[in-house]
Design a protein around this motif. Structure first.
Motif, PDB file in Angstrom:
ATOM      1  N   VAL A   1       9.219   7.131   1.959  1.00  0.00           N
ATOM      2  CA  VAL A   1       8.473   5.874   2.059  1.00  0.00           C
ATOM      3  C   VAL A   1       9.402   4.802   2.602  1.00  0.00           C
ATOM      4  O   VAL A   1      10.548   4.696   2.170  1.00  0.00           O
ATOM      5  CB  VAL A   1       7.948   5.406   0.683  1.00  0.00           C
ATOM      6  CG1 VAL A   1       7.142   4.122   0.824  1.00  0.00           C
ATOM      7  CG2 VAL A   1       7.117   6.467   0.028  1.00  0.00           C
ATOM      8  N   MET A   2       8.890   4.016   3.531  1.00  0.00           N
ATOM      9  CA  MET A   2       9.646   2.895   4.074  1.00  0.00           C
ATOM     10  C   MET A   2       8.912   1.622   3.658  1.00  0.00           C
ATOM     11  O   MET A   2       7.755   1.409   4.045  1.00  0.00           O
ATOM     12  CB  MET A   2       9.694   3.019   5.595  1.00  0.00           C
ATOM     13  CG  MET A   2      10.887   2.421   6.233  1.00  0.00           C
ATOM     14  SD  MET A   2      11.215   3.246   7.803  1.00  0.00           S
ATOM     15  CE  MET A   2       9.716   2.960   8.703  1.00  0.00           C
ATOM     16  N   ALA A   3       9.564   0.792   2.855  1.00  0.00           N
ATOM     17  CA  ALA A   3       8.935  -0.415   2.312  1.00  0.00           C
ATOM     18  C   ALA A   3       9.710  -1.635   2.805  1.00  0.00           C
ATOM     19  O   ALA A   3      10.802  -1.921   2.323  1.00  0.00           O
ATOM     20  CB  ALA A   3       8.932  -0.352   0.786  1.00  0.00           C
TER      21      ALA A   3
ATOM     22  N   ILE B   1       0.841  -1.205   0.000  1.00  0.00           N
ATOM     23  CA  ILE B   1       0.000   0.000   0.000  1.00  0.00           C
ATOM     24  C   ILE B   1       0.880   1.261   0.000  1.00  0.00           C
ATOM     25  O   ILE B   1       0.625   2.216  -0.736  1.00  0.00           O
ATOM     26  CB  ILE B   1      -0.946   0.021   1.224  1.00  0.00           C
ATOM     27  CG1 ILE B   1      -1.814  -1.250   1.270  1.00  0.00           C
ATOM     28  CG2 ILE B   1      -1.809   1.275   1.207  1.00  0.00           C
ATOM     29  CD1 ILE B   1      -2.716  -1.468   0.080  1.00  0.00           C
ATOM     30  N   ALA B   2       1.927   1.256   0.825  1.00  0.00           N
ATOM     31  CA  ALA B   2       2.815   2.427   0.907  1.00  0.00           C
ATOM     32  C   ALA B   2       3.479   2.718  -0.436  1.00  0.00           C
ATOM     33  O   ALA B   2       3.528   3.865  -0.887  1.00  0.00           O
ATOM     34  CB  ALA B   2       3.867   2.208   1.996  1.00  0.00           C
ATOM     35  N   LEU B   3       3.993   1.652  -1.083  1.00  0.00           N
ATOM     36  CA  LEU B   3       4.664   1.834  -2.381  1.00  0.00           C
ATOM     37  C   LEU B   3       3.681   2.251  -3.474  1.00  0.00           C
ATOM     38  O   LEU B   3       4.055   2.903  -4.439  1.00  0.00           O
ATOM     39  CB  LEU B   3       5.359   0.540  -2.806  1.00  0.00           C
ATOM     40  CG  LEU B   3       6.722   0.240  -2.188  1.00  0.00           C
ATOM     41  CD1 LEU B   3       7.286  -1.054  -2.767  1.00  0.00           C
ATOM     42  CD2 LEU B   3       7.709   1.391  -2.419  1.00  0.00           C
TER      43      LEU B   3
ATOM     44  N   LYS C   1      13.238  -6.944  -4.929  1.00  0.00           N
ATOM     45  CA  LYS C   1      14.191  -6.430  -5.925  1.00  0.00           C
ATOM     46  C   LYS C   1      13.472  -5.952  -7.182  1.00  0.00           C
ATOM     47  O   LYS C   1      13.871  -4.968  -7.806  1.00  0.00           O
ATOM     48  CB  LYS C   1      15.213  -7.519  -6.287  1.00  0.00           C
ATOM     49  CG  LYS C   1      16.331  -7.669  -5.263  1.00  0.00           C
ATOM     50  CD  LYS C   1      17.320  -6.510  -5.351  1.00  0.00           C
ATOM     51  CE  LYS C   1      18.571  -6.777  -4.545  1.00  0.00           C
ATOM     52  NZ  LYS C   1      19.476  -5.615  -4.540  1.00  0.00           N
ATOM     53  N   GLN C   2      12.409  -6.661  -7.547  1.00  0.00           N
ATOM     54  CA  GLN C   2      11.635  -6.231  -8.730  1.00  0.00           C
ATOM     55  C   GLN C   2      11.051  -4.841  -8.495  1.00  0.00           C
ATOM     56  O   GLN C   2      11.112  -3.970  -9.372  1.00  0.00           O
ATOM     57  CB  GLN C   2      10.500  -7.232  -9.013  1.00  0.00           C
ATOM     58  CG  GLN C   2       9.677  -6.856 -10.239  1.00  0.00           C
ATOM     59  CD  GLN C   2       8.327  -7.571 -10.276  1.00  0.00           C
ATOM     60  OE1 GLN C   2       7.459  -7.341  -9.431  1.00  0.00           O
ATOM     61  NE2 GLN C   2       8.151  -8.458 -11.241  1.00  0.00           N
ATOM     62  N   ALA C   3      10.496  -4.628  -7.293  1.00  0.00           N
ATOM     63  CA  ALA C   3       9.946  -3.306  -6.961  1.00  0.00           C
ATOM     64  C   ALA C   3      11.050  -2.251  -6.955  1.00  0.00           C
ATOM     65  O   ALA C   3      10.877  -1.137  -7.468  1.00  0.00           O
ATOM     66  CB  ALA C   3       9.258  -3.363  -5.598  1.00  0.00           C
ATOM     67  N   TYR C   4      12.192  -2.613  -6.386  1.00  0.00           N
ATOM     68  CA  TYR C   4      13.349  -1.705  -6.347  1.00  0.00           C
ATOM     69  C   TYR C   4      13.742  -1.281  -7.764  1.00  0.00           C
ATOM     70  O   TYR C   4      13.989  -0.096  -8.033  1.00  0.00           O
ATOM     71  CB  TYR C   4      14.515  -2.408  -5.651  1.00  0.00           C
ATOM     72  CG  TYR C   4      15.845  -1.684  -5.738  1.00  0.00           C
ATOM     73  CD1 TYR C   4      16.143  -0.637  -4.872  1.00  0.00           C
ATOM     74  CD2 TYR C   4      16.803  -2.067  -6.681  1.00  0.00           C
ATOM     75  CE1 TYR C   4      17.367   0.022  -4.945  1.00  0.00           C
ATOM     76  CE2 TYR C   4      18.022  -1.419  -6.756  1.00  0.00           C
ATOM     77  CZ  TYR C   4      18.303  -0.374  -5.897  1.00  0.00           C
ATOM     78  OH  TYR C   4      19.506   0.272  -5.976  1.00  0.00           O
ATOM     79  N   ASP C   5      13.792  -2.241  -8.681  1.00  0.00           N
ATOM     80  CA  ASP C   5      14.182  -1.942 -10.063  1.00  0.00           C
ATOM     81  C   ASP C   5      13.196  -0.983 -10.728  1.00  0.00           C
ATOM     82  O   ASP C   5      13.602  -0.072 -11.457  1.00  0.00           O
ATOM     83  CB  ASP C   5      14.279  -3.240 -10.877  1.00  0.00           C
ATOM     84  CG  ASP C   5      15.457  -4.106 -10.462  1.00  0.00           C
ATOM     85  OD1 ASP C   5      16.383  -3.580  -9.797  1.00  0.00           O
ATOM     86  OD2 ASP C   5      15.459  -5.313 -10.795  1.00  0.00           O
TER      87      ASP C   5
END
Length: 218
Positions: A136-138, A121-123, A177-181
């Protein structure tokens, strides 16, 4: 319907707010004990809000009702987050941010944090929010609808702290990592750290979070 939850008031004059979203089956009470553990300087005036997710049936748990930000119909990463449910919960959390702004806390003094489902939700919300938040802290999380991020994100200079456990079997680190990318490729300022832990929060992570919060809210 507005979200209720646990509120830890600022130890001094209220200057900043952290809204922290829990994971599946937990509640706002689950993360509230992290406030004393963070040992944040009182003069930063940080108020913490730990909302409770709505109670609803969760498909992967046999339709059992529990606190959940959205339904999970499959463990497959591309089908895990129910997009409509994510958007509905994001709208409820957005109202919490709006309430803080209305009370006099500027957007750039508000952090949106989340663990696992809460991190989704945060991201989702922070990059789409009308004003730039402090960050944002994920934590131990992943992204819903990564293919729509470029078209929908409006806050592309946002600071994001991502932390994941390399031994996480609930949300594999590759999902984080996918979200990070995706975030990086869209120009967001993302810091990544991982630790040899499972789907949890470790002591080193708490120290990292403390430092990051001080940097973002000083």
């Amino acid at each position: 319907m507005s979200l209720d939850g646990v509120v830890c008031q600022a130890m001094a004059e209220h200057k900043a707010t952290v809204i922290w979203l829990h994971g599946l089956g937990d509640s706002g009470d689950g993360f509230a004990p992290i406030v004393p553990a963070l040992k944040l300087p009182a003069e930063l005036g940080i108020k913490f809000i730990f909302p409770h997710a709505p109670i609803q049936p969760v498909t992967i748990n046999g339709g059992m009702k529990m606190r959940s930000w959205y339904d999970i119909v499959s463990f497959d990463l591309d089908k895990r987050a129910d997009e409509q449910g994510v958007r509905e919960s994001a709208a409820k959390v957005e109202q919490l941010i709006e309430n803080e702004i209305a009370s006099g806390i500027p957007a750039n003094k508000i952090i949106l944090a989340g663990f696992s489902q809460g991190g989704v939700i945060a991201l989702h919300l922070a990059p789409r929010f009308k004003a730039a938040l402090a960050g944002v802290m994920a934590l131990s999380t992943y992204m819903c609808a990564p293919d729509k991020f470029s078209a929908e994100a409006i806050q592309t200079s946002l600071s994001v702290l991502m932390v994941h456990g390399s031994l996480d079997e609930v949300v594999p680190m590759q999902a984080g990592k996918q979200a990070y990318d995706v975030l990086q490729s869209n120009g967001l300022n993302v810091h990544w750290s991982d630790y040899p832990m499972a789907h949890e929060v470790c002591g080193e992570e708490v120290a990292l979070i403390r430092q990051w919060l001080i940097e973002r809210l000083s």
